[in-house]
Design a protein around this motif. Structure first.
Motif, PDB file in Angstrom:
ATOM      1  N   TRP A 174      -1.403   3.638   5.529  1.00  0.00           N
ATOM      2  CA  TRP A 174      -0.141   3.448   4.823  1.00  0.00           C
ATOM      3  C   TRP A 174      -0.214   3.976   3.400  1.00  0.00           C
ATOM      4  O   TRP A 174       0.774   4.471   2.854  1.00  0.00           O
ATOM      5  N   ARG A 175      -1.362   3.865   2.790  1.00  0.00           N
ATOM      6  CA  ARG A 175      -1.505   4.398   1.435  1.00  0.00           C
ATOM      7  C   ARG A 175      -1.405   5.924   1.431  1.00  0.00           C
ATOM      8  O   ARG A 175      -0.750   6.519   0.571  1.00  0.00           O
ATOM      9  N   LEU A 176      -2.070   6.572   2.395  1.00  0.00           N
ATOM     10  CA  LEU A 176      -1.977   8.030   2.485  1.00  0.00           C
ATOM     11  C   LEU A 176      -0.555   8.472   2.805  1.00  0.00           C
ATOM     12  O   LEU A 176      -0.075   9.492   2.281  1.00  0.00           O
ATOM     13  N   PHE A 191       3.597  19.774  -1.921  1.00  0.00           N
ATOM     14  CA  PHE A 191       3.424  20.012  -0.488  1.00  0.00           C
ATOM     15  C   PHE A 191       1.974  20.336  -0.153  1.00  0.00           C
ATOM     16  O   PHE A 191       1.486  19.963   0.918  1.00  0.00           O
ATOM     17  N   SER A 192       1.266  21.019  -1.053  1.00  0.00           N
ATOM     18  CA  SER A 192      -0.151  21.329  -0.799  1.00  0.00           C
ATOM     19  C   SER A 192      -0.984  20.056  -0.753  1.00  0.00           C
ATOM     20  O   SER A 192      -1.901  19.938   0.068  1.00  0.00           O
ATOM     21  N   VAL A 193      -0.668  19.086  -1.606  1.00  0.00           N
ATOM     22  CA  VAL A 193      -1.382  17.802  -1.566  1.00  0.00           C
ATOM     23  C   VAL A 193      -1.057  17.058  -0.280  1.00  0.00           C
ATOM     24  O   VAL A 193      -1.944  16.519   0.396  1.00  0.00           O
ATOM     25  N   ALA A 194       0.225  16.993   0.073  1.00  0.00           N
ATOM     26  CA  ALA A 194       0.630  16.274   1.281  1.00  0.00           C
ATOM     27  C   ALA A 194       0.030  16.902   2.532  1.00  0.00           C
ATOM     28  O   ALA A 194      -0.294  16.194   3.500  1.00  0.00           O
ATOM     29  N   GLN A 198       0.825  -1.202   0.000  1.00  0.00           N
ATOM     30  CA  GLN A 198       0.000   0.000   0.000  1.00  0.00           C
ATOM     31  C   GLN A 198       0.866   1.261   0.000  1.00  0.00           C
ATOM     32  O   GLN A 198       0.547   2.258  -0.659  1.00  0.00           O
ATOM     33  N   LEU A 199       1.975   1.226   0.732  1.00  0.00           N
ATOM     34  CA  LEU A 199       2.889   2.366   0.756  1.00  0.00           C
ATOM     35  C   LEU A 199       3.453   2.641  -0.633  1.00  0.00           C
ATOM     36  O   LEU A 199       3.484   3.792  -1.094  1.00  0.00           O
ATOM     37  N   LEU A 200       3.877   1.581  -1.321  1.00  0.00           N
ATOM     38  CA  LEU A 200       4.435   1.751  -2.654  1.00  0.00           C
ATOM     39  C   LEU A 200       3.369   2.156  -3.667  1.00  0.00           C
ATOM     40  O   LEU A 200       3.635   2.968  -4.558  1.00  0.00           O
ATOM     41  N   CYS A 201       2.169   1.609  -3.540  1.00  0.00           N
ATOM     42  CA  CYS A 201       1.095   1.987  -4.470  1.00  0.00           C
ATOM     43  C   CYS A 201       0.698   3.449  -4.295  1.00  0.00           C
ATOM     44  O   CYS A 201       0.406   4.147  -5.276  1.00  0.00           O
ATOM     45  N   GLY A 202       0.702   3.926  -3.056  1.00  0.00           N
ATOM     46  CA  GLY A 202       0.423   5.345  -2.840  1.00  0.00           C
ATOM     47  C   GLY A 202       1.480   6.237  -3.454  1.00  0.00           C
ATOM     48  O   GLY A 202       1.176   7.242  -4.107  1.00  0.00           O
ATOM     49  N   SER A 209       1.684  10.898   0.447  1.00  0.00           N
ATOM     50  CA  SER A 209       2.285  12.141   0.933  1.00  0.00           C
ATOM     51  C   SER A 209       3.777  12.171   0.647  1.00  0.00           C
ATOM     52  O   SER A 209       4.317  13.189   0.183  1.00  0.00           O
ATOM     53  N   ALA A 210       4.460  11.064   0.930  1.00  0.00           N
ATOM     54  CA  ALA A 210       5.904  11.025   0.677  1.00  0.00           C
ATOM     55  C   ALA A 210       6.200  11.054  -0.815  1.00  0.00           C
ATOM     56  O   ALA A 210       7.137  11.722  -1.267  1.00  0.00           O
ATOM     57  N   GLY A 211       5.392  10.349  -1.598  1.00  0.00           N
ATOM     58  CA  GLY A 211       5.644  10.278  -3.028  1.00  0.00           C
ATOM     59  C   GLY A 211       5.436  11.596  -3.744  1.00  0.00           C
ATOM     60  O   GLY A 211       6.217  11.967  -4.626  1.00  0.00           O
ATOM     61  N   VAL A 212       4.399  12.329  -3.383  1.00  0.00           N
ATOM     62  CA  VAL A 212       4.097  13.571  -4.100  1.00  0.00           C
ATOM     63  C   VAL A 212       5.147  14.645  -3.798  1.00  0.00           C
ATOM     64  O   VAL A 212       5.484  15.454  -4.676  1.00  0.00           O
TER      65      VAL A 212
END
Length: 595
Positions: A296-298, A411-414, A20-24, A302-305
């Motif tokens: 975990w997806r969120l 950052f606005s999305v995260a 889920q972390l990687l898919c996010g 957040s980290a990915g964006v």
């Protein structure tokens, strides 16, 4: 297949969390920035709306169909791995789409490295003296030929340069968008170059068939860039316009074909993975742990964006040649897809599949048809999808017009996602105090406030303060919708009903909102789109709050009735027996639900 399979729940949950972390992070690498990339290709808002609407439509109906076909163990495992591998490869095709502007990359690199040229690009043959920026007029097409004169000299603080006095005549029908916007301004200030300011919302967008300029408005201290229209005007030949339309047509066709292929491969992944994990945990009565995986997806999103935006700032100029900026997003998507592919080898897929009824979506739709509360709730989700699509598609356009970098956008999305995570511990209290309907109304009100705020952005950072409301307008709103679905669903239809709401109704609304939003942006402006969306959402909020209390409020209490009957049959002679604990819980929950 072993008759007594071993179920390692802890290992399965660890793998599922990592997956889920990687898919996010994978989705965050491209999805938020996709419309910005399409704009850089030279596509106008209606074309972008058509592309995004098609993407949402495929996801809404193709993913459930693939999940229905992939019920067996081998098909599910193969579909998970094939979706990750195929979508990662298909995303790279988007980097091959030729932009309408043949060489936008060098200008973007010059901007990002802080070395903006002191003179305008060759396609803009007009130079002039720096002057304070003024809003562009709403009718620039009536401006006469604009002579520009200057003397040999030096650059000034705004990034423009004063060169030798020359006179260049521009055609009436295609005045440069960075020049004086009206005939009166052209007569009174013939030497002024006007960079685009936050008043861009008052400037009419170019037609859908002519495309838009790939050059972005000025940052502080930046220099104006030329547009394809200016290049065509300088050449003064109708054949160039035909060539531009031909290039735009192929850009749109290739984008549409590659995006359809990409979405067909990527859409089934999430639903198939969720079904597999839920069935795996259902065998050992551990479905309560399934509810905690959203965190975990969120977190991965957040980290990915933020991570991909930072990489774009550093690596974009080194990886692209003649294409538009943004190719790093697709490389990052493919890389994270490869990592998720390795994790999917160990992803928990049940070997002993439960025999579930087929056509669960059809049964969920029949349940909605017979319940007016579910009909109103489904209509609300459809409206939410249509309104939210305007934010997902065009908010970054609006931010870019005010000088925001992709790092600020990420950052606005995260910020909104982290706010949702921080609000989650208060979920139960919020739903109990406000009731389901009250929380839905609060979420709709916060979303309308965000839309109104977006229409009045004034700086690159001004979007950040309001993003914290996303915790309510997205998180709390969907918590209330999910809780209402659980209350109104019959036994073993909760998940199919939720999938129909999140897939068909929300996806269908997002598709319609994308189609309509692009044309609204073309004929009016982004600010007008957000203001109109705010009005529509407030009207729907009033309608929802006025209708919901008048609907019948019966709830599904079949199990409690059966337990009550069993208790009365077996203990009629007993005096002073306490009521059944489940009946008590249901009555208390009913009183809280009614508020």
């Amino acid at each position: 297949m072993s008759a007594n399979p071993q179920w390692d729940v802890r290992r399965a949950l660890r793998v599922a969390r990592l997956f889920q972390l990687l898919c996010g992070a994978r989705e965050a690498a491209v999805t938020p920035f996709l419309t910005l990339y399409l704009r850089q290709l030279g596509l106008a808002a209606p074309w972008v709306g058509l592309l995004m609407g098609t993407k949402h439509l495929i996801a809404a109906f193709w993913a459930p169909f693939c999940a229905f076909l992939a019920r067996s163990y081998r098909n599910r495992r193969a579909l998970l791995m094939g979706s990750l591998l195929g979508s990662g490869a298909a995303s790279l095709l988007m980097a091959l789409v030729p932009p309408r502007d043949r060489a936008p990359g060098d200008r973007a690199c010059n901007r990002s490295r802080g070395a903006a040229p002191a003179v305008l690009p060759p396609e803009v043959a007009l130079t002039g003296t720096s002057a304070p920026a003024r809003p562009a007029s709403r009718s620039p097409a009536r401006a006469p030929s604009l002579p520009a004169e200057s003397s040999a000299g030096t650059g000034d603080a705004s990034g423009f340069r004063t060169g030798p006095r020359e006179s260049v005549r521009e055609p009436v029908s295609h005045p440069p968008r960075h020049l004086v916007g009206s005939a009166e301004g052209a007569r009174t200030t013939p030497e002024v170059l006007q960079p685009i300011t936050p008043a861009l919302k008052n400037t009419p967008w170019e037609g859908a068939f002519k495309g838009v300029s790939t050059a972005h408005p000025l940052l502080a201290g930046g220099s104006a860039l030329g547009s394809p229209a200016n290049l065509s005007a300088a050449k003064g030949n109708s054949g160039d316009l035909d060539f531009s339309w031909e290039g735009l047509r192929w850009t749109f066709i290739l984008s549409l074909g590659f995006m359809v292929l990409w979405e067909l491969l990527a859409a089934p992944l999430q639903q198939v993975a969720d079904d597999s994990l839920f069935e795996y945990l259902d065998f050992v009565d551990a479905t309560d742990r399934y509810r905690n995986l959203w965190f975990w997806r969120l977190l991965g999103t957040s980290a990915g964006v933020c991570g991909i935006a930072a990489l774009v700032e550093q690596l974009d100029c080194f990886l692209m040649t003649s294409g538009p900026p943004g190719v790093v997003h697709f490389y990052g998507y493919s890389l994270v897809s490869s990592l998720a592919l390795l994790v999917s080898i160990a992803f928990p897929v049940p070997k002993c599949r439960q025999r579930e009824p087929s056509y669960r979506a059809v049964k969920a739709l029949s349940l909605i048809e017979g319940d007016p509360r579910l009909i109103l709730l489904a209509s609300t989700v459809f409206v939410i999808g249509a309104i939210t699509s305007t934010v997902q598609n065009f908010l970054f356009w609006h931010m870019k017009d005010h000088g925001s970098s992709e790092l600020v956008m990420g950052f606005s999305v995260a910020l909104g996602l982290l706010g949702e995570i921080l609000l989650h511990p208060f979920k139960t209290t919020l739903l109990r105090k406000l009731s389901r309907a009250g929380t839905v109304g609060l979420g709709l009100g916060c979303l309308s406030g965000q839309l109104l705020y977006y229409s009045f952005l004034w700086s690159w950072w001004s979007v950040l303060p309001v993003q914290i409301l996303s915790a309510v307008s997205n998180g709390a709103l969907w918590w209330a919708v999910g809780a209402s679905i659980e209350d109104l669903a019959t036994p073993r239809t909760e998940r199919p009903l939720r999938a129909v709401f999140e897939g068909h109704f929300y996806g269908g609304g997002a598709s319609l909102g994308s189609f309509v939003g692009g044309f609204v942006v073309r004929h009016f402006s982004l600010a007008a789109l957000y203001q109109a969306s705010c009005v529509v959402l407030l009207l729907w909020l009033i309608l929802f709050l006025s209708i919901w209390p008048r609907l019948p409020q019966e709830r599904q209490i079949n199990y409690s009735k059966l337990l009550t009957m069993e208790a009365s049959d077996t203990s009629d002679s007993e005096q002073g027996m306490e009521p059944d604990w489940l009946v008590k819980a249901m009555r208390e929950d009913l009183s809280n639900w009614k508020g």
